[in-house]
Scaffold this motif. Structure first.
Motif, PDB file in Angstrom:
ATOM      1  N   GLY A 474       0.746  -1.392  -0.137  1.00 13.49           N
ATOM      2  CA  GLY A 474      -0.059  -0.100   0.013  1.00 13.49           C
ATOM      3  C   GLY A 474       0.918   1.272   0.053  1.00 13.49           C
ATOM      4  N   ILE A 475       2.126   1.233  -0.114  1.00 11.21           N
ATOM      5  CA  ILE A 475       2.790   2.370  -0.054  1.00 11.21           C
ATOM      6  C   ILE A 475       3.063   2.804  -1.441  1.00 11.21           C
ATOM      7  CG2 ILE A 475       5.165   3.460   0.851  1.00 11.21           C
ATOM      8  CD1 ILE A 475       5.370   1.512   3.057  1.00 11.21           C
ATOM      9  N   MET A 476       2.494   3.712  -1.947  1.00 10.07           N
ATOM     10  CA  MET A 476       2.869   4.188  -3.594  1.00 10.07           C
ATOM     11  C   MET A 476       3.463   5.626  -3.552  1.00 10.07           C
ATOM     12  SD  MET A 476       1.163   1.691  -4.497  1.00 10.07           S
ATOM     13  CE  MET A 476       1.028   2.238  -6.181  1.00 10.07           C
ATOM     14  N   ASP A 477       3.618   6.302  -2.635  1.00  7.42           N
ATOM     15  CA  ASP A 477       4.210   7.778  -2.603  1.00  7.42           C
ATOM     16  C   ASP A 477       4.495   8.222  -1.347  1.00  7.42           C
ATOM     17  OD1 ASP A 477       1.970   8.256  -1.198  1.00  7.42           O
ATOM     18  OD2 ASP A 477       0.870   9.043  -3.157  1.00  7.42           O
ATOM     19  N   LEU A 478       5.254   9.476  -1.057  1.00  5.13           N
ATOM     20  CA  LEU A 478       5.829   9.810   0.160  1.00  5.13           C
ATOM     21  C   LEU A 478       4.606   9.888   1.292  1.00  5.13           C
ATOM     22  CD1 LEU A 478       8.054  12.579  -0.850  1.00  5.13           C
ATOM     23  CD2 LEU A 478       8.618  10.437  -0.018  1.00  5.13           C
ATOM     24  N   ALA A 479       3.320  10.304   0.948  1.00  6.93           N
ATOM     25  CA  ALA A 479       2.314  10.544   1.830  1.00  6.93           C
ATOM     26  C   ALA A 479       2.016   9.170   2.529  1.00  6.93           C
ATOM     27  CB  ALA A 479       0.957  11.127   1.108  1.00  6.93           C
ATOM     28  N   LEU A 530       8.151  21.097  -3.586  1.00  4.24           N
ATOM     29  CA  LEU A 530       9.079  21.234  -2.567  1.00  4.24           C
ATOM     30  C   LEU A 530       8.143  21.309  -1.091  1.00  4.24           C
ATOM     31  CD1 LEU A 530      12.052  21.353  -1.698  1.00  4.24           C
ATOM     32  CD2 LEU A 530      11.822  23.692  -2.045  1.00  4.24           C
ATOM     33  N   THR A 531       7.212  21.836  -1.123  1.00  2.00           N
ATOM     34  CA  THR A 531       6.359  21.883   0.039  1.00  2.00           C
ATOM     35  C   THR A 531       5.651  20.706   0.438  1.00  2.00           C
ATOM     36  OG1 THR A 531       5.772  24.154  -0.440  1.00  2.00           O
ATOM     37  CG2 THR A 531       4.166  22.947   1.158  1.00  2.00           C
ATOM     38  N   GLU A 532       5.612  19.776  -0.461  1.00  2.00           N
ATOM     39  CA  GLU A 532       4.820  18.354   0.001  1.00  2.00           C
ATOM     40  C   GLU A 532       5.837  17.407   0.386  1.00  2.00           C
ATOM     41  OE1 GLU A 532       2.466  14.785  -0.266  1.00  2.00           O
ATOM     42  OE2 GLU A 532       2.138  17.213   0.111  1.00  2.00           O
ATOM     43  N   PHE A 533       7.236  17.656  -0.331  1.00  2.00           N
ATOM     44  CA  PHE A 533       8.431  16.950   0.164  1.00  2.00           C
ATOM     45  C   PHE A 533       8.793  17.116   1.587  1.00  2.00           C
ATOM     46  CE2 PHE A 533      13.071  16.330   0.920  1.00  2.00           C
ATOM     47  CZ  PHE A 533      13.086  14.974   0.435  1.00  2.00           C
ATOM     48  N   LEU A 534       8.724  18.392   2.005  1.00  2.00           N
ATOM     49  CA  LEU A 534       9.135  18.797   3.347  1.00  2.00           C
ATOM     50  C   LEU A 534       8.050  18.343   4.381  1.00  2.00           C
ATOM     51  CD1 LEU A 534      11.082  22.172   2.853  1.00  2.00           C
ATOM     52  CD2 LEU A 534      11.985  19.722   3.321  1.00  2.00           C
ATOM     53  N   GLY A 623       8.476   7.893  -4.384  1.00  2.00           N
ATOM     54  CA  GLY A 623       8.933   9.439  -4.355  1.00  2.00           C
ATOM     55  C   GLY A 623       7.903  10.271  -5.280  1.00  2.00           C
ATOM     56  N   GLN A 624       8.391  11.330  -5.502  1.00  2.00           N
ATOM     57  CA  GLN A 624       7.656  12.323  -6.119  1.00  2.00           C
ATOM     58  C   GLN A 624       8.007  12.203  -7.887  1.00  2.00           C
ATOM     59  OE1 GLN A 624       9.065  15.658  -3.840  1.00  2.00           O
ATOM     60  NE2 GLN A 624       6.924  16.497  -3.875  1.00  2.00           N
ATOM     61  N   VAL A 753       7.397  24.946   7.528  1.00  2.00           N
ATOM     62  CA  VAL A 753       7.566  24.458   6.056  1.00  2.00           C
ATOM     63  C   VAL A 753       7.572  25.438   5.175  1.00  2.00           C
ATOM     64  CG1 VAL A 753       6.828  23.067   4.323  1.00  2.00           C
ATOM     65  CG2 VAL A 753       6.844  22.066   6.480  1.00  2.00           C
ATOM     66  N   GLU A 754       6.560  26.376   5.100  1.00  2.65           N
ATOM     67  CA  GLU A 754       6.365  27.568   4.361  1.00  2.65           C
ATOM     68  C   GLU A 754       7.547  28.328   4.083  1.00  2.65           C
ATOM     69  OE1 GLU A 754       4.159  26.496   6.409  1.00  2.65           O
ATOM     70  OE2 GLU A 754       2.661  25.671   5.218  1.00  2.65           O
ATOM     71  N   ASP A 755       8.251  28.851   5.638  1.00  2.00           N
ATOM     72  CA  ASP A 755       9.248  29.887   5.547  1.00  2.00           C
ATOM     73  C   ASP A 755      10.471  29.199   4.904  1.00  2.00           C
ATOM     74  OD1 ASP A 755       7.705  31.861   6.541  1.00  2.00           O
ATOM     75  OD2 ASP A 755       8.255  31.269   8.639  1.00  2.00           O
ATOM     76  N   THR A 756      10.591  27.711   5.349  1.00  2.24           N
ATOM     77  CA  THR A 756      11.989  26.790   4.512  1.00  2.24           C
ATOM     78  C   THR A 756      11.658  26.908   3.315  1.00  2.24           C
ATOM     79  OG1 THR A 756      11.772  25.710   6.659  1.00  2.24           O
ATOM     80  CG2 THR A 756      13.059  24.865   4.810  1.00  2.24           C
ATOM     81  N   VAL A 757      10.495  26.637   2.555  1.00  5.67           N
ATOM     82  CA  VAL A 757      10.685  26.859   1.230  1.00  5.67           C
ATOM     83  C   VAL A 757      10.751  28.025   0.477  1.00  5.67           C
ATOM     84  CG1 VAL A 757       8.766  26.503  -0.919  1.00  5.67           C
ATOM     85  CG2 VAL A 757       8.829  24.616   1.067  1.00  5.67           C
ATOM     86  N   ALA A 758      10.307  28.953   1.104  1.00  5.66           N
ATOM     87  CA  ALA A 758      10.950  30.230   0.800  1.00  5.66           C
ATOM     88  C   ALA A 758      12.288  30.571   0.670  1.00  5.66           C
ATOM     89  CB  ALA A 758      10.169  31.484   1.500  1.00  5.66           C
ATOM     90  N   GLU A 759      12.913  30.230   1.740  1.00  5.65           N
ATOM     91  CA  GLU A 759      14.372  30.325   1.976  1.00  5.65           C
ATOM     92  C   GLU A 759      15.075  29.574   0.951  1.00  5.65           C
ATOM     93  OE1 GLU A 759      17.619  29.007   5.273  1.00  5.65           O
ATOM     94  OE2 GLU A 759      16.022  30.080   5.901  1.00  5.65           O
ATOM     95  N   ILE A 760      14.727  28.234   0.359  1.00  2.00           N
ATOM     96  CA  ILE A 760      15.409  27.455  -0.379  1.00  2.00           C
ATOM     97  C   ILE A 760      15.191  27.963  -1.665  1.00  2.00           C
ATOM     98  CG2 ILE A 760      15.182  25.214  -1.557  1.00  2.00           C
ATOM     99  CD1 ILE A 760      14.300  24.047   1.265  1.00  2.00           C
TER     100      ILE A 760
END
Length: 770
Positions: A474-479, A530-534, A623-624, A753-760
């Motif tokens: 049942g593991i198909m993706d990161l989620a 990137l947001t989904e990954f983090l 993974g993605q 996560v949002e601030d980290t994505v902006a920094e990246i």
């Protein structure tokens, strides 16, 4: 590199004869003193260099391949002596062309029931050995160290040494056939077996690797430098600073082995010393002020990373014999009539040293002595060069037209080079790789840019998720992976799940199948991806850490960081799926991630554990990027060099059967026929033990497993994965570096996560604008 405790058999590969270039993309002066370029020639061509010739070992010794570890010396009568523990003593009067055998029954009998760790042959024919009787570990027998000495007349004597704690790990004979022993602790002894006495003469730092005797000196090359003893006066000699610095600079402490050496040495007349190592053969007079290279290792087998050194002798006219692991003997003869450096040149560049490319360069060079394959590495680790500086320097050269002919694109801004028109379209070259030279079409399609093909990976690895069949279901993706980890944590409040204890470990483990999705086609950061990954990485990290107390976590994280620091960093390095399986089988964790990049000591271990342990199964790491793979050693040709037939010749050689069939440690073959033969390259007996692993789990319990050749069913699963993966999992290294730098803040909660994505995105913008 060791990130988890595991013991793998050290594998050496036997190269059979000279390599001939067959693929082609459509299938098909006055002599001076011996030394590179010491001759002269017409015009600007400097003449004279050492030429490598394959010499024939005695059939009985050569037939044992990796099981043979003979020793070699120059005998008192000038002949070459070769001692094999199983078949006896051989002598050659013609520099290794033919051999006469002298059986040594006592040695053969000793070898039959014992493990011989050190073997020595004296110029007068005396023999010495350090050995340990074979033991049954299940019976609790202790390992003991014993010694054997047989003089030139066949008389056996007891070796006068009985220290079980600081045992003699090496025995060597001097030019006068006196016996010396070196203990593991660095004590050096002169041993008089007939008289029954021993005398400690001096002490070295580090572990002795190789010993050579000149007319007046005993020269010990060790893991921490040089030991020098004056055998004529019986005193420790003054340090030879020039030689000391050379040995220290070229010694790789991480590659220490009882069967092979970092460098080997021999002496001809007087106190002139010759050293052979991967860079070539060097000459130095003890106490002198210079070390001179007399043979360039890049032009022969010395530069081949699969050819591991065992021994060396110097014969008349400065002819060298070098013995390599796997029962191979090479002769190096100076030829004043050929150019010191081949006039044809192929230039290839990689950001980091790449084992596969180094191997290809060496083999192609050997088969084509008329061509100089100039392999340049941007970051050697010796000059403080950073990735940014190395790429900037390369870009300057590319812009000026003085760059290489081929680029190994791992770690380089490939997309930028494509956009600027620097890379040639390889579509026609790849189309010419047909029949047994055909590549996996899905791997080729995955690396295309639109309808163009700017590079091809020489090898590839598969990122896997390891765990029980029930857990993987049942593991198909990161989620769904995060869902499973959280569910397991709810069911089992303590202990490891994925065994990922630091933010960096989580990010590195997951990005191999996701980072390829973080850039859009127009080279903009995909903030949603990137947001989904983090977000999912944070869920996994938090669930993992919830199984430990604060004290446990602090200790384990510190241990993990120390292990990573001591292992160093190597481009393209990753955890093995077999290591994750081993940790699961030992009970240290419940799941794991890792790559499969080889068969013998990697996939065979994974498959064995999957057969024996209900807790071990495997699938492609979700993974993605979906079902993805990791290219290894992706090579492109500069547009300015694509019409150079020698350059395309070398490029096609990389993908033909001859090179792809080799069992290399850093990836699986992209050639379909070569991949298929991996199953046939083992013993063919699925019930035969390939090697054994014994290690210690996190709880201190010993764990051992006999590893078998992967069954046809397991190999078919692996082959199906190779045939069906459809995307490159990882992305550009600069983007990954930005995520590794800022991403930990999102996982540990010090930033959203949002601030980290902006920094990246802000960091990546600088790179993308270049």
């Amino acid at each position: 590199m060791k990130k988890h405790s595991r013991i793998h058999r050290i594998t050496a590969w036997l190269l059979l004869g000279a390599v001939l270039l067959t693929c082609g993309c459509s299938g098909g002066g006055a002599a001076g003193e011996p030394g590179e370029g010491s001759g002269s020639g017409s015009g600007d061509t400097i003449m004279g260099r050492y030429v490598e010739q394959e010499a024939a070992l005695p059939e009985a010794a050569a037939s044992q391949g990796e099981g043979s570890t003979p020793v070699m010396t120059v005998m008192n009568d000038g002949s070459v002596g070769l001692l094999d523990r199983h078949s006896g003593l051989y002598r050659s009067q013609d520099q290794g062309e033919t051999w006469e055998q002298q059986e040594v029954a006592q040695l053969a009998e000793l070898a039959a029931g014992n493990y011989i760790s050190s073997l020595a042959l004296a110029p007068d024919g005396s023999i010495a050995a350090a050995y340990s009787p074979l033991i049954d570990s299940e019976e609790g027998e202790a390992l003991s160290y014993q010694y054997f000495y047989l003089d030139a007349d066949g008389e056996e004597y007891t070796v006068p040494y009985d220290d079980e704690e600081d045992y003699l790990h090496q025995l060597w004979f001097g030019r006068d056939s006196r016996l010396y022993g070196i203990s593991l602790g660095g004590r050096v002894y002169e041993l008089d077996c007939a008289g029954g006495t021993k005398k400690q003469i001096f002490e070295i730092t580090g572990v002795s690797d190789y010993v050579c005797f000149t007319e007046n000196y005993m020269v010990i090359l060790s893991s921490q430098g040089l030991g020098l003893y004056d055998v004529t006066n019986g005193t420790q000699a003054q340090t030879d600073q020039v030689l000391e610095e050379f040995v220290t600079a070229h010694y790789d402490e991480g590659s220490f082995s009882t069967d092979t050496h970092n460098m080997v040495a021999a002496s001809g007349e007087g106190d002139v010393l010759y050293l052979a190592l991967s860079d070539g053969i060097y000459r130095h007079a003890i106490g002198g002020s210079a070390i001179e290279q007399v043979a360039d290792g890049s032009l022969n087998s010395l530069g081949n990373p699969m050819m591991m050194l065992q021994g060396m002798t110097v014969l008349e006219d400065e002819v060298f014999l070098i013995l390599y692991y796997g029962a191979q003997l090479m002769k190096y003869v100076y030829d004043p009539e050929i150019a010191a450096t081949p006039e044809e040149e192929i230039r290839i560049y990689s950001l980091y040293e790449n084992y596969t490319i180094r191997q290809a360069v060496s083999l192609y060079q050997k088969a084509h002595p008329e061509v100089y394959v100039n392999y340049e590495v941007g970051i050697s680790g010796e000059d403080g060069m950073t990735e940014e500086d190395a790429v900037r320097n390369l870009n300057t050269r590319l812009a000026s037209g003085s760059g290489p002919d081929l680029l190994v694109l791992d770690g380089l801004p490939k997309s930028s080079y494509e956009e600027k028109g620097l890379l040639a379209d390889l579509t026609e070259l790849e189309a010419g790789l047909t029949g047994e030279n055909s590549l996996f079409p899905n791997l080729v399609d995955a690396v295309r840019t639109g309808d163009k093909l700017y590079s091809l990976p020489v090898r590839f690895s598969l990122p896997l998720l390891v765990g029980s069949s029930e857990a993987l279901k049942g593991i198909m993706d990161l989620a769904s992976l995060a869902d499973t980890v959280e569910r397991i944590r709810a069911e089992q409040p303590s202990g490891g799940i994925l065994g990922l204890l630091t933010e960096e470990q989580v990010l590195k483990a997951l990005m191999v199948s996701s980072s390829g999705s973080w850039l859009t086609e127009d080279r903009r950061m995909d903030e949603a991806a990137l947001t989904e990954f983090l977000t999912q990485a944070k869920r996994i990290y938090e669930a993992e850490l919830a199984g430990y107390t604060a004290e446990e976590l602090s200790m384990l994280q510190e241990m993990t960081r120390q292990q990573v620091a001591s292992a160093g960093t190597t481009a393209g390095s990753g955890e093995l799926a077999s290591s994750a399986a081993l940790n699961i089988a030992m009970g240290d964790q419940l799941m794991g991630t890792g790559e499969v990049n080889g068969i013998e000591t990697d996939f065979n271990l994974l498959a064995t554990l999957a057969d024996q342990e209900e807790t071990v199964d495997y699938s492609i790491l979700p993974g993605q990027m979906g079902d993805s793979f990791l290219p290894e050693a992706s090579v492109g040709i500069l547009e300015s060099s694509v019409e150079n037939a020698q350059v395309t010749d070398f490029f096609c050689y990389l993908f033909g059967r001859e090179f792809q069939d080799l069992d290399l440690p850093d990836g699986l073959p992209v050639n379909q026929a070569s991949f298929a033969q991996l199953q046939e390259s083992g013993s063919g007996d699925e019930n035969a033990v390939s090697f054994a692993v014994m290690t210690e789990g996190g709880g201190g319990d010993l764990f051992s497993v006999d590893v078998y050749q992967a069954s046809a069913e397991h190999f078919a699963r692996l082959q199906e994965m190779a045939e069906t993966v459809s995307a490159v999992g990882n992305g550009e290294s600069a983007i990954e570096d930005a995520v590794l730098e800022s991403g930990p803040n999102a996982l540990n909660g010090s930033a959203s996560v949002e601030d980290t994505v902006a920094e990246i995105v802000q960091k990546a913008a600088i790179y993308l604008a270049e």
